[in-house]
Design an enzyme around this catalytic site. Structure first.
Site, PDB file in Angstrom:
ATOM      1  N   LYS A 102      27.831   4.940   8.584  1.00  0.00           N
ATOM      2  CA  LYS A 102      28.601   3.905   7.878  1.00  0.00           C
ATOM      3  C   LYS A 102      29.403   3.076   8.880  1.00  0.00           C
ATOM      4  O   LYS A 102      29.568   1.871   8.694  1.00  0.00           O
ATOM      5  CB  LYS A 102      29.531   4.538   6.844  1.00  0.00           C
ATOM      6  CG  LYS A 102      28.786   5.108   5.638  1.00  0.00           C
ATOM      7  CD  LYS A 102      29.771   5.570   4.577  1.00  0.00           C
ATOM      8  CE  LYS A 102      29.159   6.528   3.585  1.00  0.00           C
ATOM      9  NZ  LYS A 102      28.401   5.918   2.521  1.00  0.00           N
TER      10      LYS A 102
ATOM     11  N   GLU B 286      39.175   3.480   5.280  1.00  0.00           N
ATOM     12  CA  GLU B 286      38.905   2.216   4.618  1.00  0.00           C
ATOM     13  C   GLU B 286      40.014   1.951   3.617  1.00  0.00           C
ATOM     14  O   GLU B 286      40.593   2.899   3.076  1.00  0.00           O
ATOM     15  CB  GLU B 286      37.608   2.373   3.811  1.00  0.00           C
ATOM     16  CG  GLU B 286      36.527   1.405   4.148  1.00  0.00           C
ATOM     17  CD  GLU B 286      35.246   1.705   3.371  1.00  0.00           C
ATOM     18  OE1 GLU B 286      34.220   1.836   4.018  1.00  0.00           O
ATOM     19  OE2 GLU B 286      35.287   1.804   2.125  1.00  0.00           O
TER      20      GLU B 286
ATOM     21  N   HIS C  64      32.158   9.615  -7.758  1.00  0.00           N
ATOM     22  CA  HIS C  64      31.485   8.622  -6.912  1.00  0.00           C
ATOM     23  C   HIS C  64      29.969   8.668  -7.028  1.00  0.00           C
ATOM     24  O   HIS C  64      29.248   8.188  -6.152  1.00  0.00           O
ATOM     25  CB  HIS C  64      31.897   8.764  -5.435  1.00  0.00           C
ATOM     26  CG  HIS C  64      33.376   8.727  -5.237  1.00  0.00           C
ATOM     27  ND1 HIS C  64      34.156   7.669  -5.619  1.00  0.00           N
ATOM     28  CD2 HIS C  64      34.238   9.640  -4.715  1.00  0.00           C
ATOM     29  CE1 HIS C  64      35.416   7.922  -5.349  1.00  0.00           C
ATOM     30  NE2 HIS C  64      35.496   9.125  -4.809  1.00  0.00           N
TER      31      HIS C  64
ATOM     32  N   ARG D 119      16.148   2.900   1.166  1.00  0.00           N
ATOM     33  CA  ARG D 119      15.149   3.637   0.370  1.00  0.00           C
ATOM     34  C   ARG D 119      15.112   3.058  -1.033  1.00  0.00           C
ATOM     35  O   ARG D 119      15.901   2.188  -1.367  1.00  0.00           O
ATOM     36  CB  ARG D 119      15.572   5.101   0.270  1.00  0.00           C
ATOM     37  CG  ARG D 119      16.995   5.200  -0.299  1.00  0.00           C
ATOM     38  CD  ARG D 119      17.378   6.571  -0.721  1.00  0.00           C
ATOM     39  NE  ARG D 119      18.800   6.728  -0.879  1.00  0.00           N
ATOM     40  CZ  ARG D 119      19.492   6.427  -1.962  1.00  0.00           C
ATOM     41  NH1 ARG D 119      18.889   5.914  -3.024  1.00  0.00           N
ATOM     42  NH2 ARG D 119      20.794   6.613  -2.023  1.00  0.00           N
TER      43      ARG D 119
HETATM   44  P1  ADP Z   1      28.176   7.404  -0.622  1.00  0.00           P
HETATM   45  O1  ADP Z   1      27.296   6.977   0.512  1.00  0.00           O
HETATM   46  O2  ADP Z   1      28.759   8.766  -0.428  1.00  0.00           O
HETATM   47  O3  ADP Z   1      27.536   7.217  -1.964  1.00  0.00           O
HETATM   48  P2  ADP Z   1      29.588   4.870  -0.848  1.00  0.00           P
HETATM   49  O4  ADP Z   1      30.242   4.256   0.315  1.00  0.00           O
HETATM   50  O5  ADP Z   1      28.284   4.291  -1.300  1.00  0.00           O
HETATM   51  O6  ADP Z   1      29.446   6.435  -0.574  1.00  0.00           O
HETATM   52  O7  ADP Z   1      30.591   4.858  -2.083  1.00  0.00           O
HETATM   53  C1  ADP Z   1      30.302   5.508  -3.301  1.00  0.00           C
HETATM   54  C2  ADP Z   1      31.345   5.140  -4.334  1.00  0.00           C
HETATM   55  O8  ADP Z   1      32.658   5.502  -3.898  1.00  0.00           O
HETATM   56  C3  ADP Z   1      31.456   3.659  -4.627  1.00  0.00           C
HETATM   57  O9  ADP Z   1      30.513   3.228  -5.573  1.00  0.00           O
HETATM   58  C4  ADP Z   1      32.882   3.559  -5.146  1.00  0.00           C
HETATM   59  O10 ADP Z   1      32.976   4.013  -6.471  1.00  0.00           O
HETATM   60  C5  ADP Z   1      33.624   4.542  -4.273  1.00  0.00           C
HETATM   61  N1  ADP Z   1      34.190   3.883  -3.065  1.00  0.00           N
HETATM   62  C6  ADP Z   1      33.640   3.841  -1.838  1.00  0.00           C
HETATM   63  N2  ADP Z   1      34.399   3.144  -0.979  1.00  0.00           N
HETATM   64  C7  ADP Z   1      35.469   2.721  -1.684  1.00  0.00           C
HETATM   65  C8  ADP Z   1      36.646   1.959  -1.359  1.00  0.00           C
HETATM   66  N3  ADP Z   1      36.860   1.498  -0.125  1.00  0.00           N
HETATM   67  N4  ADP Z   1      37.545   1.726  -2.353  1.00  0.00           N
HETATM   68  C9  ADP Z   1      37.359   2.211  -3.602  1.00  0.00           C
HETATM   69  N5  ADP Z   1      36.287   2.939  -3.966  1.00  0.00           N
HETATM   70  C10 ADP Z   1      35.350   3.197  -3.028  1.00  0.00           C
END
Ligand code: ADP
Length: 491
Positions: free
Chosen positions: A116, A199, A234, A290
């Protein structure tokens, strides 16, 4: 075109990929674990090979064994589905080494987007908006300063993260150090990579993502957005397309950013650019290299078979699509049907399916890997079926989904179907007032689940099955239902 494709996955997605192959006249090969001997995908394939013991590390995650099956069967390509080895650059490289085509992006792209932190750097350089945040955290003092500058609450995230694992919300400085240590240790055990970063915790966001297709000749198109804000821990539960808040202007802006993100890595094959949206702003979250679980809703709106597109691109075909030709028509929604008990904190409920009737009728697509008598194994993800519903507009889709959930009967194991129904019937959901906090902010959903399981309906049998007091009533209801099913089958 390929002659034979090995599907290195299981369950509904293995069936989904094999369906695409069958239509293309490609022979399919399944590789199954001990626990999946009787699974539908293994029976559906033209050839099936035993891969190894039930635990994923001994079967579906074992690169050497998967490659061995591919060679033994003479497959010229491997489709990894999602999960398992789909985003493992080592696996993509192993395929490249063995001259077996990996149906997906190049290993370097998978690797770059698998971090990431690296992905954020690439996107920031390309001018794609990213969530304000840091690089890798090494020193607690430096982390505290960075978090102060970003402004609390912040989110500590694992760079190698996925599936919502290794993410921690931190409200203030006092909690930061411990959260970092915990996230590092979770990341170390889950991903063998302890790097974490910080973040900004975006308030009340919506998750909106764009489907991308790119070919080997530099052409990249997008297929519109999907809104995936209904999440638990999430992880997505219900997805729909288009997003209820989308305007032409916002779509143009977000699509341009998604294309920029894909171009920044010369993206080839199907991929998804995920954004988080809040108060008029959107930020790049990650790129999934993917096929997504929720790809079907895009297929319905665009009429494009994404798996066939993936196979064609991997075979070296040019994308025959022009951006102007791709349109999203109507509305589609996906419910992830899981073997989980919504009234017991969504604990997985593996077990044998004693009765099964999937919904049908206009506007209903069911992608599943289950059938009557199928023993859902305890070793893998609890997703057993995807109910995908489409219609001319959101309202039609909501009514249709409610109807399809009413029709869906799975006996023998508790599922989350009543919970899905509770969400679909929820007033805020119907109005499109949603965010990633939707489930947490609607505790009444669980009272609704109780009500729904007690309703007189096909799913009402679920109620009888759940309640210990009425075992006799439950078995009577099940017997009656099975008798009808049996009769229906004879007809
Ligand atoms: P993963 O790869 O573990 O799925 P992601 O970065 O895609 O993680 O995030 C998954 C979910 O987590 C997002 O859809 C959102 O709901 C929450 N999330 C991720 N980053 C943030 C953020 N900076 N602020 C608020 N919610 C977040």
């Amino acid at each position: 075109m390929f002659r034979k494709v090995l599907v290195a996955n299981r369950g509904e997605i293995a069936v989904r990929v094999m369906r695409a192959c069958r239509e293309l006249g490609i022979h399919t090969v399944a590789a199954y674990s001990e626990a999946d001997k009787r699974a539908f995908f293994a029976l559906y394939a033209d050839e099936a090979y035993y891969l190894g013991p039930a635990p994923a590390k001994d079967s579906y995650l074992n690169i050497d064994k998967v490659i061995q099956v591919a060679k033994m069967s003479g497959a010229d390509a491997i489709h990894p589905g999602y999960g398992f080895l789909a985003e493992n650059p080592e696996f993509a490289r192993a395929c490249e080494r063995e001259h077996i085509v990996f149906i997906g992006p190049r290993s370097q792209t998978i690797e770059a987007m698998g971090s990431k932190i690296r992905a954020r750097e690439i996107m920031a350089d390309a001018g794609v908006p990213i969530v304000p945040g840091t690089g890798a955290i090494s020193d607690p003092m430096e982390a505290a300063n960075a978090a102060r500058d970003i402004g609390y609450p912040v989110l500590v995230k694992a760079s190698a993260g996925g599936g919502g694992i290794g993410m921690r919300v931190v409200e203030n400085r006092r909690e930061l150090r411990q959260a970092i240590e915990q996230a590092q240790s979770t990341a170390r055990s889950a991903f063998a990579e302890p790097t974490v970063y910080i973040e900004k915790y975006v308030p009340h966001p919506r998750h909106i993502e764009f489907q991308i297709l790119g070919d080997d000749y530099g052409k990249i198109v997008h297929l519109g957005e999907r809104e995936c804000s209904i999440q638990r821990r999430h992880q997505k539960v219900i997805e729909e397309a288009p997003s209820p808040i989308m305007t032409t202007e916002l779509r143009d802006k977000m699509a341009a950013a998604a294309l920029k993100a894909a171009r920044a890595v010369d993206y080839v094959n199907a991929g998804t650019v995920e954004f988080i949206y809040s108060e008029g702003n959107f930020y790049f979250l990650e790129m999934n290299t993917r096929l997504q679980v929720e790809h079907a809703i895009t297929e319905i709106l665009t009429g494009i078979d994404l798996v066939q597109a993936q196979i064609r691109i991997a075979a070296g075909d040019r994308l025959g699509l022009r951006q102007e030709e791709i349109q999203q028509n109507g509305w589609a929604l996906e419910c992830r049907v899981c073997a989980e008990d919504p009234l017991a904190n969504f604990t997985p409920t593996p077990g044998t399916i004693r009765g099964y009737r999937s919904p049908g009728g206009i506007g209903v697509r069911v992608d599943s890997g289950i059938h009557m008598g199928y023993p859902i194994p305890p070793y893998y993800d609890s997703l057993i079926s995807k109910l995908v519903v489409y219609g001319r507009n959101r309202n039609e889709v909501l009514e249709r989904t409610r109807r399809a959930l009413f029709e869906y009967v799975i006996l023998g194991v508790v599922t989350n179907i009543p919970f899905l129904k509770a969400v679909i019937e929820n007033e805020d959901f119907r109005l499109g007032n949603i965010s990633t906090h939707f489930i947490g902010e609607h505790p009444e959903l669980f009272a609704d689940v109780e009500r729904i399981v007690n309703e007189r309906s096909l799913g009402g049998i679920f109620a009888a099955l759940r309640s210990n007091q009425s075992t006799a009533a439950a078995s009577a209801a099940v017997s009656a239902f099975l008798a009808v099913e049996e009769k229906a089958q004879k007809v």
